[in-house]
Scaffold this motif. Structure first.
Motif: not given
Length: 302
Positions: A152-154, A267-268, A132-133, A140-141
């Motif tokens: 962080r995530q959901r 996630v982010w 991601v970075w 991102a999925i």
């Protein structure tokens, strides 16, 4: 000190303490105290004050001329950042799995673009977990357990794993009644799902295997096509083969045996999410919540 500097610039711009106080919605006495505090910090007098006039000292004028452009630039930068954080527009960079995006999540991206036409959606698709970075992604999925503490995530939903084959294959080779019988069959193995796991209906027996397939392939969609063509048994995400199952081109094998579920996460990297990222995150969450294929089922957690 920044606030006191802004008040000093405002006093000079307005020509009086009273006018600057009205503009700032503060008592004139408060401005006087804060101006005195700034002068004490700097060690010089900034304004010459009398009952009828107020004007900068030479030091105050120099300070004003140097600081006002900086203050204006900072105010503009803050406004630009605020606009970027709070407007649903601009470029939105997303990393996502290829097969999941091309199939199940495709309508979610389409409806998001229709709802937010000022967003430029930049999708980078890969079945590998890209960094991601390094990619400068906003979101991102990911599928499976997420262990990066910096992200962080959901949780969005789950994908069930099923064992399938074509009716033609089963008519020719027979229907296995137990996972141990799979070794006698033609198997299609698609990464990243190289381990097959089954738990008996009563939960007392769990079988885990890493089969050597007649075909090993790194594209599950191609493996599903081979399964439909009668080339063997395939252990794959339900989201990828549900249309073929509904049409009868594939059928479930060992349906009474429980198989894993793989969790989907968004996630982010940012602590404070810009509104455009929050908009996509909420859109994906609502889409997943309304899709039966992404809900918990009888399968086991992965």
């Amino acid at each position: 000190m920044f606030d006191d500097l802004a008040l000093f610039v405002s006093i000079v711009d307005h020509g009086s303490l009273q006018a600057a106080a009205r503009h700032a919605n503060l008592p004139a006495a408060t401005l006087t105290r804060r101006l005195q505090k700034l002068e004490a910090t700097l060690g010089c007098q900034l304004l010459l004050r009398s009952a009828r006039s107020l004007k900068p000292t030479p030091e105050g004028l120099l300070y004003y001329e140097q600081c006002r452009p900086l203050l204006t630039a900072l105010t503009q930068a803050t406004a630009t950042l605020d606009d970027d954080l709070n407007q649903v527009k601009g470029t939105l960079r997303v990393l996502a799995p290829l097969n999941l995006s091309r199939g199940l999540l495709g309508p979610a991206y389409a409806s998001f673009m229709a709802a937010w036409p000022e967003i430029r959606l930049e999708l980078s698709l890969s079945n590998r977990n890209e960094d991601v970075w390094r990619h400068g992604a906003d979101l991102a999925i990911r599928v499976g357990q997420q262990d990066d503490p910096k992200l962080r995530q959901r949780r969005l939903g789950v994908i069930g794993i099923v064992l399938v084959a074509s009716p033609t294959y089963l008519a020719e080779h027979g229907v296995p009644a137990h996972p141990h019988e799979l070794e006698a069959h033609r198997l299609l193995v698609a990464s990243p799902i190289s381990t097959w796991r089954f738990t008996s209906p009563d939960g007392k027996e769990t079988i885990e295997m890493q089969p050597q397939g007649q075909c090993d392939v790194n594209d599950i969609e191609l493996a599903a096509s081979l399964a439909e063509a009668g080339q063997g048994l395939l252990y794959c995400p339900r989201t990828l083969c549900h249309a073929a199952l509904e049409a009868g081109r594939l059928v479930r094998v060992l349906p009474e045996w429980r198989t894993p579920q793989r969790t989907i996460y968004a996630v982010w990297p940012q602590q404070q999410l810009p509104r455009k990222v929050r908009a996509l995150l909420e859109h994906l969450a609502e889409f997943a919540a309304a899709n039966p294929l992404l809900q918990d089922g009888p399968e086991l957690p992965a």
